[in-house]
Design a protein around this motif. Structure first.
Motif, PDB file in Angstrom:
ATOM      1  N   PHE A 116       9.282  -4.204   7.420  1.00  0.00           N
ATOM      2  CA  PHE A 116       8.196  -4.509   8.350  1.00  0.00           C
ATOM      3  C   PHE A 116       8.095  -6.011   8.627  1.00  0.00           C
ATOM      4  O   PHE A 116       7.259  -6.439   9.424  1.00  0.00           O
ATOM      5  N   GLY A 117       8.910  -6.799   7.954  1.00  0.00           N
ATOM      6  CA  GLY A 117       8.831  -8.250   8.112  1.00  0.00           C
ATOM      7  C   GLY A 117       8.203  -8.889   6.897  1.00  0.00           C
ATOM      8  O   GLY A 117       7.662  -8.225   6.018  1.00  0.00           O
ATOM      9  N   GLN A 118       8.263 -10.218   6.837  1.00  0.00           N
ATOM     10  CA  GLN A 118       7.784 -10.965   5.678  1.00  0.00           C
ATOM     11  C   GLN A 118       6.450 -11.665   5.911  1.00  0.00           C
ATOM     12  O   GLN A 118       5.955 -12.381   5.050  1.00  0.00           O
ATOM     13  N   GLU A 119       5.842 -11.453   7.068  1.00  0.00           N
ATOM     14  CA  GLU A 119       4.557 -12.087   7.342  1.00  0.00           C
ATOM     15  C   GLU A 119       3.446 -11.396   6.551  1.00  0.00           C
ATOM     16  O   GLU A 119       3.535 -10.210   6.233  1.00  0.00           O
ATOM     17  N   GLU A 120       2.385 -12.132   6.258  1.00  0.00           N
ATOM     18  CA  GLU A 120       1.248 -11.578   5.533  1.00  0.00           C
ATOM     19  C   GLU A 120       0.605 -10.446   6.333  1.00  0.00           C
ATOM     20  O   GLU A 120       0.319 -10.594   7.522  1.00  0.00           O
ATOM     21  N   GLY A 121       0.422  -9.302   5.691  1.00  0.00           N
ATOM     22  CA  GLY A 121      -0.180  -8.160   6.369  1.00  0.00           C
ATOM     23  C   GLY A 121       0.762  -7.413   7.288  1.00  0.00           C
ATOM     24  O   GLY A 121       0.318  -6.579   8.081  1.00  0.00           O
ATOM     25  N   SER A 122       2.064  -7.669   7.186  1.00  0.00           N
ATOM     26  CA  SER A 122       3.017  -7.038   8.109  1.00  0.00           C
ATOM     27  C   SER A 122       3.265  -5.577   7.779  1.00  0.00           C
ATOM     28  O   SER A 122       3.629  -4.794   8.662  1.00  0.00           O
ATOM     29  N   ILE A 123       3.100  -5.173   6.509  1.00  0.00           N
ATOM     30  CA  ILE A 123       3.290  -3.778   6.120  1.00  0.00           C
ATOM     31  C   ILE A 123       2.119  -2.952   6.633  1.00  0.00           C
ATOM     32  O   ILE A 123       0.956  -3.281   6.414  1.00  0.00           O
ATOM     33  N   ILE A 124       2.434  -1.862   7.336  1.00  0.00           N
ATOM     34  CA  ILE A 124       1.408  -1.058   7.991  1.00  0.00           C
ATOM     35  C   ILE A 124       0.836  -0.047   7.006  1.00  0.00           C
ATOM     36  O   ILE A 124       1.546   0.829   6.512  1.00  0.00           O
ATOM     37  N   ARG A 125      -0.464  -0.157   6.720  1.00  0.00           N
ATOM     38  CA  ARG A 125      -1.146   0.768   5.838  1.00  0.00           C
ATOM     39  C   ARG A 125      -2.619   0.834   6.231  1.00  0.00           C
ATOM     40  O   ARG A 125      -3.152  -0.071   6.867  1.00  0.00           O
ATOM     41  N   CYS A 126      -3.265   1.928   5.826  1.00  0.00           N
ATOM     42  CA  CYS A 126      -4.665   2.152   6.185  1.00  0.00           C
ATOM     43  C   CYS A 126      -5.562   1.094   5.534  1.00  0.00           C
ATOM     44  O   CYS A 126      -5.425   0.800   4.352  1.00  0.00           O
ATOM     45  N   LYS A 127      -6.480   0.540   6.330  1.00  0.00           N
ATOM     46  CA  LYS A 127      -7.365  -0.511   5.821  1.00  0.00           C
ATOM     47  C   LYS A 127      -8.399   0.035   4.853  1.00  0.00           C
ATOM     48  O   LYS A 127      -8.986  -0.729   4.074  1.00  0.00           O
ATOM     49  N   ARG A 128      -8.651   1.352   4.868  1.00  0.00           N
ATOM     50  CA  ARG A 128      -9.662   1.922   3.977  1.00  0.00           C
ATOM     51  C   ARG A 128      -9.043   2.462   2.693  1.00  0.00           C
ATOM     52  O   ARG A 128      -9.449   2.080   1.588  1.00  0.00           O
ATOM     53  N   CYS A 129      -8.063   3.363   2.787  1.00  0.00           N
ATOM     54  CA  CYS A 129      -7.514   4.015   1.593  1.00  0.00           C
ATOM     55  C   CYS A 129      -6.167   3.448   1.168  1.00  0.00           C
ATOM     56  O   CYS A 129      -5.687   3.767   0.077  1.00  0.00           O
ATOM     57  N   GLY A 130      -5.541   2.632   1.998  1.00  0.00           N
ATOM     58  CA  GLY A 130      -4.296   1.986   1.611  1.00  0.00           C
ATOM     59  C   GLY A 130      -3.042   2.820   1.802  1.00  0.00           C
ATOM     60  O   GLY A 130      -1.954   2.397   1.416  1.00  0.00           O
ATOM     61  N   VAL A 131      -3.149   4.012   2.395  1.00  0.00           N
ATOM     62  CA  VAL A 131      -1.977   4.862   2.597  1.00  0.00           C
ATOM     63  C   VAL A 131      -1.029   4.216   3.610  1.00  0.00           C
ATOM     64  O   VAL A 131      -1.464   3.721   4.655  1.00  0.00           O
ATOM     65  N   PHE A 132       0.260   4.241   3.300  1.00  0.00           N
ATOM     66  CA  PHE A 132       1.246   3.660   4.202  1.00  0.00           C
ATOM     67  C   PHE A 132       1.431   4.552   5.429  1.00  0.00           C
ATOM     68  O   PHE A 132       1.153   5.753   5.403  1.00  0.00           O
ATOM     69  N   VAL A 133       1.939   3.947   6.497  1.00  0.00           N
ATOM     70  CA  VAL A 133       2.183   4.693   7.722  1.00  0.00           C
ATOM     71  C   VAL A 133       3.147   5.841   7.432  1.00  0.00           C
ATOM     72  O   VAL A 133       4.083   5.707   6.647  1.00  0.00           O
ATOM     73  N   TYR A 185      10.623   7.140   2.332  1.00  0.00           N
ATOM     74  CA  TYR A 185      11.343   5.946   2.772  1.00  0.00           C
ATOM     75  C   TYR A 185      10.980   4.795   1.855  1.00  0.00           C
ATOM     76  O   TYR A 185       9.952   4.828   1.172  1.00  0.00           O
ATOM     77  N   GLU A 186      11.842   3.804   1.812  1.00  0.00           N
ATOM     78  CA  GLU A 186      11.599   2.637   0.968  1.00  0.00           C
ATOM     79  C   GLU A 186      11.225   1.453   1.841  1.00  0.00           C
ATOM     80  O   GLU A 186      11.762   1.280   2.941  1.00  0.00           O
ATOM     81  N   ILE A 187      10.306   0.626   1.334  1.00  0.00           N
ATOM     82  CA  ILE A 187       9.817  -0.529   2.077  1.00  0.00           C
ATOM     83  C   ILE A 187      10.316  -1.805   1.419  1.00  0.00           C
ATOM     84  O   ILE A 187      10.239  -1.955   0.190  1.00  0.00           O
ATOM     85  N   VAL A 188      10.835  -2.714   2.226  1.00  0.00           N
ATOM     86  CA  VAL A 188      11.220  -4.028   1.723  1.00  0.00           C
ATOM     87  C   VAL A 188       9.941  -4.805   1.441  1.00  0.00           C
ATOM     88  O   VAL A 188       9.145  -5.075   2.342  1.00  0.00           O
ATOM     89  N   ALA A 189       9.708  -5.134   0.170  1.00  0.00           N
ATOM     90  CA  ALA A 189       8.463  -5.799  -0.224  1.00  0.00           C
ATOM     91  C   ALA A 189       8.432  -7.233   0.290  1.00  0.00           C
ATOM     92  O   ALA A 189       9.448  -7.930   0.307  1.00  0.00           O
ATOM     93  N   THR A 190       7.256  -7.663   0.708  1.00  0.00           N
ATOM     94  CA  THR A 190       7.083  -9.047   1.130  1.00  0.00           C
ATOM     95  C   THR A 190       6.968  -9.946  -0.092  1.00  0.00           C
ATOM     96  O   THR A 190       6.678  -9.493  -1.209  1.00  0.00           O
ATOM     97  N   LYS A 191       7.183 -11.233   0.106  1.00  0.00           N
ATOM     98  CA  LYS A 191       7.069 -12.193  -0.988  1.00  0.00           C
ATOM     99  C   LYS A 191       5.649 -12.182  -1.550  1.00  0.00           C
ATOM    100  O   LYS A 191       5.442 -12.259  -2.767  1.00  0.00           O
ATOM    101  N   GLU A 192       4.667 -12.050  -0.675  1.00  0.00           N
ATOM    102  CA  GLU A 192       3.264 -11.997  -1.100  1.00  0.00           C
ATOM    103  C   GLU A 192       3.014 -10.790  -2.001  1.00  0.00           C
ATOM    104  O   GLU A 192       2.338 -10.894  -3.026  1.00  0.00           O
ATOM    105  N   PHE A 193       3.574  -9.642  -1.644  1.00  0.00           N
ATOM    106  CA  PHE A 193       3.381  -8.425  -2.425  1.00  0.00           C
ATOM    107  C   PHE A 193       4.024  -8.554  -3.801  1.00  0.00           C
ATOM    108  O   PHE A 193       3.449  -8.165  -4.814  1.00  0.00           O
TER     109      PHE A 193
END
Length: 279
Positions: A116-133, A185-193
């Motif tokens: 999803f990219g390396q920018e902060e908040g780039s990984i898409i997930r629900c703002k309430r429960c945190g479930v990934f797209v 699917y597997e997600i490439v983790a961001t440096k922040e994560f």
């Protein structure tokens, strides 16, 4: 009531392999008779078409389409009661066996890696429960919003992830987005994560030490698998920590706090309905 007894860990290892290796036909009676049935019915198991997966030994080839492979998640029931009262009357257990890093068959559809990219908040997930797209989210307002299937929260789509919708309400880039049509699917983790969630590896093993487990060879197989797992884990990270709980008619908490373990203290808890962690 809780009392402590010792277990000779060092001598157990010297005894070598268990004389009765794990025999699948003893663990699952009649397993051999099912081979022709399942191999003819499920030469390829499509997760979005076939509802109830075959037994694990006959799951030869899996195609992940919208729903994840039963190698990773398997339920004890595939017809779910509508409420807890009906479930209690059936006297059947309902739970999920989750094994996200299970070994795959070479013919299985491979797991996709999503960046999803390396920018902060780039990984898409629900703002309430945190479930990934995932394939079950519902896109709205021409693709600018989506509704979470778990908590029904409406989320905005970031600019970098936006795509117009076609006449069927599907994104036009659907084929290039495996996270929207694959169950795993597997997600490439961001440096922040990585910096936020980097912790010491922890393992907790729950082992069946009942007489049937011992006679079938299941216990010996578990012990060897755990030993291999820990050796590999410590080779990767010397700070790896682990714990052991065994059970038959009681629950046994094993004391592994000593630096040099020759004997292991065991706390036996007989009241499994009001269980506590002995300290």
């Amino acid at each position: 009531e809780t009392f402590v007894r010792s277990y000779d860990f060092a001598n157990d290892r010297k005894r070598g392999p268990h004389p009765n290796p794990l025999i699948p036909s003893k663990v699952i009676p009649g397993l051999d008779m099912l081979e022709d049935k399942y191999m003819s019915k499920y030469p390829i198991y499509y997760t979005d078409i076939h509802k109830k997966p075959p037994p694990s030994p006959y799951l030869k080839q899996v195609h992940d389409e919208n729903i994840c492979s039963p190698r990773f998640v398997r339920s004890t029931l595939y017809t779910i009661p509508t409420n807890s009262n009906i479930l209690s009357r059936t006297k059947l257990p309902l739970f999920l066996h989750v094994q996200p890093l299970a070994e795959m068959n070479e013919n299985d559809l491979p797991i996709c890696i999503v960046d999803f990219g390396q920018e902060e908040g780039s990984i898409i997930r629900c703002k309430r429960c945190g479930v990934f797209v995932n394939p079950f989210i519902e896109f709205r307002k021409s693709g600018y919003e989506y509704k979470c299937k778990f908590c029904e929260c409406v989320n905005s789509i970031p600019d970098h992830y936006f795509s117009p919708l076609n006449s069927n309400g599907e994104r036009i880039d659907l084929e290039q987005r495996p996270e929207l049509w694959r169950g795993s699917y597997e997600i490439v983790a961001t440096k922040e994560f990585i910096e936020k969630h980097s912790i010491t590896p922890l393992y907790l093993f729950l082992i069946d030490v009942s007489i049937p487990s011992l006679k079938s060879g299941l216990l010996a197989t578990c012990v060897n698998a755990i030993r291999n797992t820990l050796e590999a884990a410590y080779a990767d990270d010397a700070n790896t920590r682990f714990g052991i709980i065994t059970y038959d008619t009681m629950i046994y908490f094993h004391d592994l706090t000593k630096e040099e373990i020759v004997t292991i203290g065991v706390n036996d808890v007989s009241d499994e309905y009001d269980m506590f962690l002995p300290l």
